[in-house]
Design a protein around this motif. Structure first.
Motif, PDB file in Angstrom:
ATOM      1  N   SER A  14       6.260  -3.095  -5.421  1.00 24.20           N
ATOM      2  CA  SER A  14       5.866  -2.661  -6.760  1.00 24.20           C
ATOM      3  C   SER A  14       4.605  -3.392  -7.202  1.00 24.20           C
ATOM      4  O   SER A  14       4.232  -4.432  -6.642  1.00 24.20           O
ATOM      5  N   LEU A  15       3.958  -2.871  -8.233  1.00 22.91           N
ATOM      6  CA  LEU A  15       2.776  -3.546  -8.770  1.00 22.91           C
ATOM      7  C   LEU A  15       3.158  -4.893  -9.371  1.00 22.91           C
ATOM      8  O   LEU A  15       2.384  -5.857  -9.296  1.00 22.91           O
ATOM      9  N   ASP A  16       4.336  -4.988  -9.954  1.00 24.47           N
ATOM     10  CA  ASP A  16       4.781  -6.268 -10.501  1.00 24.47           C
ATOM     11  C   ASP A  16       4.933  -7.315  -9.403  1.00 24.47           C
ATOM     12  O   ASP A  16       4.625  -8.495  -9.607  1.00 24.47           O
ATOM     13  N   GLU A  17       5.395  -6.884  -8.239  1.00 25.03           N
ATOM     14  CA  GLU A  17       5.499  -7.807  -7.109  1.00 25.03           C
ATOM     15  C   GLU A  17       4.117  -8.191  -6.578  1.00 25.03           C
ATOM     16  O   GLU A  17       3.860  -9.344  -6.241  1.00 25.03           O
ATOM     17  N   ALA A  18       3.218  -7.229  -6.523  1.00 24.61           N
ATOM     18  CA  ALA A  18       1.878  -7.490  -5.998  1.00 24.61           C
ATOM     19  C   ALA A  18       1.026  -8.276  -6.986  1.00 24.61           C
ATOM     20  O   ALA A  18       0.182  -9.073  -6.594  1.00 24.61           O
ATOM     21  N   ARG A  19       1.216  -8.007  -8.285  1.00 27.01           N
ATOM     22  CA  ARG A  19       0.461  -8.620  -9.379  1.00 27.01           C
ATOM     23  C   ARG A  19      -0.990  -8.138  -9.430  1.00 27.01           C
ATOM     24  O   ARG A  19      -1.479  -7.765 -10.492  1.00 27.01           O
ATOM     25  N   TRP A  20      -1.698  -8.153  -8.329  1.00 22.08           N
ATOM     26  CA  TRP A  20      -3.085  -7.691  -8.287  1.00 22.08           C
ATOM     27  C   TRP A  20      -3.346  -7.121  -6.907  1.00 22.08           C
ATOM     28  O   TRP A  20      -2.731  -7.545  -5.925  1.00 22.08           O
ATOM     29  N   LEU A  21      -4.260  -6.148  -6.820  1.00 19.47           N
ATOM     30  CA  LEU A  21      -4.501  -5.444  -5.572  1.00 19.47           C
ATOM     31  C   LEU A  21      -5.918  -5.660  -5.072  1.00 19.47           C
ATOM     32  O   LEU A  21      -6.856  -5.824  -5.857  1.00 19.47           O
ATOM     33  N   ASP A  22      -6.060  -5.639  -3.755  1.00 16.41           N
ATOM     34  CA  ASP A  22      -7.387  -5.732  -3.152  1.00 16.41           C
ATOM     35  C   ASP A  22      -8.141  -4.414  -3.277  1.00 16.41           C
ATOM     36  O   ASP A  22      -9.364  -4.395  -3.455  1.00 16.41           O
ATOM     37  N   LEU A  23      -7.391  -3.316  -3.219  1.00 17.19           N
ATOM     38  CA  LEU A  23      -8.024  -2.008  -3.093  1.00 17.19           C
ATOM     39  C   LEU A  23      -7.042  -0.930  -3.515  1.00 17.19           C
ATOM     40  O   LEU A  23      -5.849  -1.046  -3.257  1.00 17.19           O
ATOM     41  N   THR A  24      -7.559   0.101  -4.176  1.00 13.19           N
ATOM     42  CA  THR A  24      -6.780   1.313  -4.405  1.00 13.19           C
ATOM     43  C   THR A  24      -7.571   2.488  -3.858  1.00 13.19           C
ATOM     44  O   THR A  24      -8.787   2.592  -4.084  1.00 13.19           O
ATOM     45  N   ILE A  25      -6.905   3.364  -3.131  1.00 11.54           N
ATOM     46  CA  ILE A  25      -7.532   4.574  -2.602  1.00 11.54           C
ATOM     47  C   ILE A  25      -6.757   5.768  -3.138  1.00 11.54           C
ATOM     48  O   ILE A  25      -5.540   5.846  -2.989  1.00 11.54           O
ATOM     49  N   ASP A  26      -7.461   6.693  -3.757  1.00 11.13           N
ATOM     50  CA  ASP A  26      -6.806   7.810  -4.425  1.00 11.13           C
ATOM     51  C   ASP A  26      -7.732   9.018  -4.405  1.00 11.13           C
ATOM     52  O   ASP A  26      -8.935   8.887  -4.147  1.00 11.13           O
ATOM     53  N   GLY A  27      -7.192  10.166  -4.681  1.00 13.92           N
ATOM     54  CA  GLY A  27      -7.990  11.383  -4.800  1.00 13.92           C
ATOM     55  C   GLY A  27      -8.486  11.565  -6.219  1.00 13.92           C
ATOM     56  O   GLY A  27      -8.287  10.711  -7.087  1.00 13.92           O
ATOM     57  N   ALA A  28      -9.132  12.692  -6.470  1.00 18.85           N
ATOM     58  CA  ALA A  28      -9.604  13.028  -7.813  1.00 18.85           C
ATOM     59  C   ALA A  28      -9.681  14.539  -7.931  1.00 18.85           C
ATOM     60  O   ALA A  28      -9.888  15.245  -6.938  1.00 18.85           O
TER      61      ALA A  28
ATOM     62  N   LEU B 261      -1.058  10.502 -13.543  1.00 20.19           N
ATOM     63  CA  LEU B 261      -2.254   9.824 -14.054  1.00 20.19           C
ATOM     64  C   LEU B 261      -1.973   8.449 -14.654  1.00 20.19           C
ATOM     65  O   LEU B 261      -2.807   7.543 -14.539  1.00 20.19           O
ATOM     66  N   LEU B 262      -0.829   8.252 -15.278  1.00 22.36           N
ATOM     67  CA  LEU B 262      -0.547   6.965 -15.916  1.00 22.36           C
ATOM     68  C   LEU B 262      -0.415   5.859 -14.872  1.00 22.36           C
ATOM     69  O   LEU B 262      -1.091   4.831 -14.958  1.00 22.36           O
ATOM     70  N   GLN B 263       0.446   6.064 -13.886  1.00 24.08           N
ATOM     71  CA  GLN B 263       0.592   5.057 -12.833  1.00 24.08           C
ATOM     72  C   GLN B 263      -0.705   4.903 -12.049  1.00 24.08           C
ATOM     73  O   GLN B 263      -1.092   3.796 -11.666  1.00 24.08           O
ATOM     74  N   GLU B 264      -1.409   6.005 -11.819  1.00 25.10           N
ATOM     75  CA  GLU B 264      -2.668   5.946 -11.084  1.00 25.10           C
ATOM     76  C   GLU B 264      -3.698   5.084 -11.811  1.00 25.10           C
ATOM     77  O   GLU B 264      -4.396   4.281 -11.183  1.00 25.10           O
ATOM     78  N   LYS B 265      -3.788   5.227 -13.130  1.00 23.21           N
ATOM     79  CA  LYS B 265      -4.787   4.449 -13.871  1.00 23.21           C
ATOM     80  C   LYS B 265      -4.395   2.981 -13.939  1.00 23.21           C
ATOM     81  O   LYS B 265      -5.240   2.088 -13.812  1.00 23.21           O
ATOM     82  N   ILE B 266      -3.117   2.693 -14.117  1.00 25.59           N
ATOM     83  CA  ILE B 266      -2.661   1.301 -14.142  1.00 25.59           C
ATOM     84  C   ILE B 266      -2.951   0.623 -12.810  1.00 25.59           C
ATOM     85  O   ILE B 266      -3.486  -0.489 -12.763  1.00 25.59           O
ATOM     86  N   VAL B 267      -2.618   1.299 -11.707  1.00 21.96           N
ATOM     87  CA  VAL B 267      -2.825   0.719 -10.380  1.00 21.96           C
ATOM     88  C   VAL B 267      -4.322   0.558 -10.085  1.00 21.96           C
ATOM     89  O   VAL B 267      -4.758  -0.480  -9.592  1.00 21.96           O
ATOM     90  N   ALA B 268      -5.114   1.563 -10.429  1.00 24.57           N
ATOM     91  CA  ALA B 268      -6.553   1.500 -10.139  1.00 24.57           C
ATOM     92  C   ALA B 268      -7.234   0.358 -10.883  1.00 24.57           C
ATOM     93  O   ALA B 268      -8.110  -0.323 -10.338  1.00 24.57           O
ATOM     94  N   THR B 269      -6.836   0.145 -12.133  1.00 22.59           N
ATOM     95  CA  THR B 269      -7.478  -0.907 -12.924  1.00 22.59           C
ATOM     96  C   THR B 269      -6.948  -2.297 -12.592  1.00 22.59           C
ATOM     97  O   THR B 269      -7.537  -3.295 -13.016  1.00 22.59           O
ATOM     98  N   ALA B 270      -5.874  -2.360 -11.820  1.00 20.02           N
ATOM     99  CA  ALA B 270      -5.348  -3.651 -11.367  1.00 20.02           C
ATOM    100  C   ALA B 270      -5.821  -3.959  -9.950  1.00 20.02           C
ATOM    101  O   ALA B 270      -5.163  -4.683  -9.211  1.00 20.02           O
ATOM    102  N   SER B 271      -6.971  -3.412  -9.580  1.00 22.17           N
ATOM    103  CA  SER B 271      -7.499  -3.551  -8.225  1.00 22.17           C
ATOM    104  C   SER B 271      -8.921  -4.092  -8.257  1.00 22.17           C
ATOM    105  O   SER B 271      -9.686  -3.805  -9.180  1.00 22.17           O
ATOM    106  N   ASP B 272      -9.262  -4.842  -7.211  1.00 25.67           N
ATOM    107  CA  ASP B 272     -10.640  -5.310  -7.080  1.00 25.67           C
ATOM    108  C   ASP B 272     -11.601  -4.148  -6.896  1.00 25.67           C
ATOM    109  O   ASP B 272     -12.735  -4.184  -7.382  1.00 25.67           O
ATOM    110  N   GLN B 273     -11.156  -3.122  -6.186  1.00 26.01           N
ATOM    111  CA  GLN B 273     -11.992  -1.953  -5.941  1.00 26.01           C
ATOM    112  C   GLN B 273     -11.154  -0.695  -5.971  1.00 26.01           C
ATOM    113  O   GLN B 273      -9.989  -0.705  -5.569  1.00 26.01           O
ATOM    114  N   MET B 274     -11.758   0.399  -6.458  1.00 24.17           N
ATOM    115  CA  MET B 274     -11.130   1.707  -6.352  1.00 24.17           C
ATOM    116  C   MET B 274     -12.041   2.618  -5.539  1.00 24.17           C
ATOM    117  O   MET B 274     -13.227   2.760  -5.830  1.00 24.17           O
ATOM    118  N   VAL B 275     -11.467   3.235  -4.514  1.00 29.01           N
ATOM    119  CA  VAL B 275     -12.172   4.187  -3.677  1.00 29.01           C
ATOM    120  C   VAL B 275     -11.538   5.559  -3.865  1.00 29.01           C
ATOM    121  O   VAL B 275     -10.315   5.697  -3.765  1.00 29.01           O
TER     122      VAL B 275
END
Length: 260
Positions: free
Chosen positions: A77-91, A108-122
């Motif tokens: 889970s994101l709570d376990e990870a706390r912060w992410l190196d990278l998120t890869i998603d479509g658009a 979209l809600l989970q996608e935006k939370i995860v993307a903004t908790a990442s060093d990079q979004m691709v």
């Protein structure tokens, strides 16, 4: 088999295949939701099996989590990870500044939370997703079920003063019932045709009572990997200001995605 895929599916496949190379062992990676993201998960599963890649994936929906586990990816889970190196998603759409419309898959809600908790979004996408101006794809807005018709009326009223071409809103349906997100909310799709000022619209929408989040991703995406049906892949980095091209070869016997 990739040899049986349509040009659009081939484009999604090569974008996903190229983006899967960004993941390194030891990373914590956000895994998107949708048809293109599903290709990515399959490609990463192949790397886990064949290369011994070891990383932790944070899915943005229950269906992505199920697919990730199925192909051998360790899911946390994101709570376990706390912060992410990278998120890869479509658009669903992206413009020249890599602003996005997302949420066609309802996550979209989970996608935006995860993307903004990442060093990079691709973002991975086929070339048809690129637009000069956002808005042709209906803009999803997640709202709580309580009083959703009041939220809808307030949304339509707010659109009057926005730089948009259309103001029709519709409740997203799943058959004869309202579509329900993973958080138990509804989605209102805004048929605005063109968004003149995405940043302003995103801020205004989130001030409306009952609105949880909107599908405009502004200043979140760092790179976009664009796939083409002939195997070409273009990678744009908004921060470095670079554009690179290469090619991903199809493997005719590859059956990674025959069950998608």
């Amino acid at each position: 088999m990739t040899g049986e895929l349509s040009p659009i599916d081939k484009a999604k496949f090569v974008a996903a295949k190229r983006a899967a190379e960004f993941v390194e062992s030891g990373m914590r990676v956000g895994l998107g939701t949708g048809s293109t993201a599903a290709w990515l998960v399959r490609c990463l599963g192949e790397r886990v099996r064949e290369e011994g890649l070891r990383f932790q994936g944070v899915p943005t929906s229950t269906r992505t989590a199920e697919l990730a586990r199925e192909v051998g990816i360790e899911v946390i889970s994101l709570d376990e990870a706390r912060w992410l190196d990278l998120t890869i998603d479509g658009a669903d759409e992206f413009d020249g500044e890599l602003n996005l419309i997302k949420g066609g898959g309802g996550a979209l809600l989970q996608e935006k939370i995860v993307a903004t908790a990442s060093d990079q979004m691709v973002v991975i996408a086929d070339a048809a997703k690129e637009v000069e101006t956002l808005g042709a794809f209906p803009l999803p807005v997640e709202v709580i079920p309580f009083g959703w018709t009041a939220s809808q009326a307030l949304l339509e009223e707010a659109l009057v003063s926005m730089d948009v071409m259309g103001r029709k809103t519709t409740l997203r349906m799943n058959g004869e019932r309202a579509f329900i997100t993973d958080e138990g909310n509804y989605i209102l799709d805004l048929h605005v045709s063109r968004i003149g000022n995405p940043r302003q619209l995103a801020l205004v929408l989130n001030q409306i009572p009952g609105v949880v989040e909107n599908g405009l991703f502004i200043d979140i995406c760092d790179q976009v990997v664009i796939g083409y049906g002939d195997g070409r892949v273009e990678t744009r980095d908004i921060n470095a200001g670079t554009v690179s091209e290469d090619r991903v070869d199809f493997v005719e016997s590859d059956n990674l995605f025959q069950d998608i």
